[in-house]
Design a protein around this motif. Sequence first.
Motif, short mmCIF file in Angstrom:
data_model
loop_
_atom_site.label_atom_id
_atom_site.label_comp_id
_atom_site.label_asym_id
_atom_site.label_seq_id
_atom_site.Cartn_x
_atom_site.Cartn_y
_atom_site.Cartn_z
N ARG A 59 -0.19 6.62 2.92
CA ARG A 59 -0.93 6.10 4.03
C ARG A 59 -2.50 5.90 3.86
O ARG A 59 -2.93 6.46 3.16
N PRO B 234 -5.58 6.45 10.72
CA PRO B 234 -4.77 5.30 9.99
C PRO B 234 -5.22 4.08 10.25
O PRO B 234 -5.73 3.63 11.34
N ASN C 5 1.00 1.24 4.56
CA ASN C 5 1.69 2.31 3.64
C ASN C 5 2.36 1.69 2.34
O ASN C 5 2.92 2.38 1.52
#
Length: 589
Positions: free
Chosen positions: A239, A252, A260
């Motif tokens: 991530r 994120p 990812n």
Amino acid sequence: DAKAAQAVRDIVSALVILGGETEPLREGARVAVEGESEEGTVTEVVSQSEWSFYQVSGAIGEEELARAKESEEEAHEGLAGGSGRIVRVTVLLDSDTAVQLWRGDIAKVRTTGAANLPFQTIPHPDAIVRLLGGFVAVEAGSPMAFRLRRMCLNALRSFLERPTMCRAFAAAGFAPELARFSLGLSPSVAKMPLSVENLEGRLFAIDTFDRGAAFLHGPKRGAAASAVRREFYPPGALRTFAMMPGNTMPAPLATFARANQVQHASSKDLFVLFLLRDGTVWSFGINQYHCLGQGPQRLDLNVPNPVKAPSGVRFTQVAAGMYHALAVASNGSLFGWGDNYYGQLGSGGTMEYNAPFLVPFFAEKKVKVIGCGTDHSLIFADDVLYANGQNNASQLGHVTTDSKSIIPVPVEGAAGLKVAQLAGGTDFSALLTREGELYTWGRGVAAGRGQRQPGVALRCDVPEAKGPHVQLVAGYKVLMVLAASGGLYSIGTDASTTGHEKVRQWGRVAFPGDAKITFASLCTTHGVALSGRKVFTWGKKGGDWLGQRAGAQNNTHKPALVAMPPGQSALPYTCVASNKRTYLLSGME
């Protein structure tokens, strides 16, 4: 199922035949334990890799954690050729009493003979080779698979020490599978056909491979182990998190749908390169001189987009300069794009390129390691170190009156060195050897050696640094090296990013709690360092990219711990500092 059970039976049979010397304490071995009156059978062997896996997955109780911590403070002699490789061994005595031994106490275990498990016999060496090679090339996702892989890797190491067996392994057709599973090798080495000539590097990688340590960044045995490990791209999905203006906690990277799949990132300052698992390169940031490599358009980009690589080309390494970039293709050829005013792309001219092009000089060479300075490039190919681009401070390591070189020239003083990492700044260059030795050249203060023969690569000793070096980091005016002991050292003229007060001198960067650092990154605005799950930052004031720093808002020049979001469990694998941005690649949640 029956097919899987047969596969496990086959692989363990191969290990019983080949692994006795390298895995004396494999599960199923008959042993005696010092202080016990009866013999027993080994029912569990937990390596450091598996222990790390258990910690991350939360499968360890408080009592076991306490015992493990206690064992770390005791003797660390370990067994089977490496301190600390085995954390715990469980032996089931013949009286059905289980005995657990931790780290130093494992030396009390003595094998009493060959394993007496009823596994089948495998008569043909080629069959053994296929079993070992096939299992190594499969991803492991369970403690059982970790154990079998550990035994396979150790058996393979012993197996491949014999040249005839090495040839048998290659002849059996498993070289491609072994190359696809990197075994801790850098991509440039992993793609090489298995042969006696490159056996040393492969044995080294097998000997030092440890899945858990790859994520936890625990220092490995030996200097070269860590040097190579810094190029080991992590298995499985990661991530990508970011700290940037308006975002003071790692969050994120939601603007990038393929976040990812990022396995490596590179940035000198103003733009960022993401290398994805499929071999594509994505770029974003300031597009000065077409450094994003996305064709004729000159727009700056806040969201990663793919560089316009030639059809079918897949990359294994990337490196970013100030406004230029390099990338190594899967066949070992070199591509470049962006600014070329000083000849930093090595094309033989000074025309900038808006998309990756094949550098003619390296078309017939195998490039192994690359690095970018501000306006120059460093390339290790066919065991020769080359440099091209700006040379106003002898940063090319080539003694000449010319202020630049538009074609690659050999770096003087670097002949015979086994290069593991390359980095450069505005007026200096540096390399780490596979043995963890630091060499520098150039006139810049960050070369760390005054005015001693600035145009020649010379070994550079870092005062107070303990043990070999394992990572090389370069900003424009600052050079950093990470020692195997976990100490981070720097030198340069930018007081805001050296991390200590000894400007223009080598000094150790002090971290809260005397944290042992495992990875670091640097740019013009700030620095970032990792220590297990902890993230530290330092640099110029007034930046959200430094994160919410515990009790250190007034003195940003010193490292401080960054607050992580509540419930955040991702484990940082690597980091990259870019202009007013910090990116963390995390895995093993």
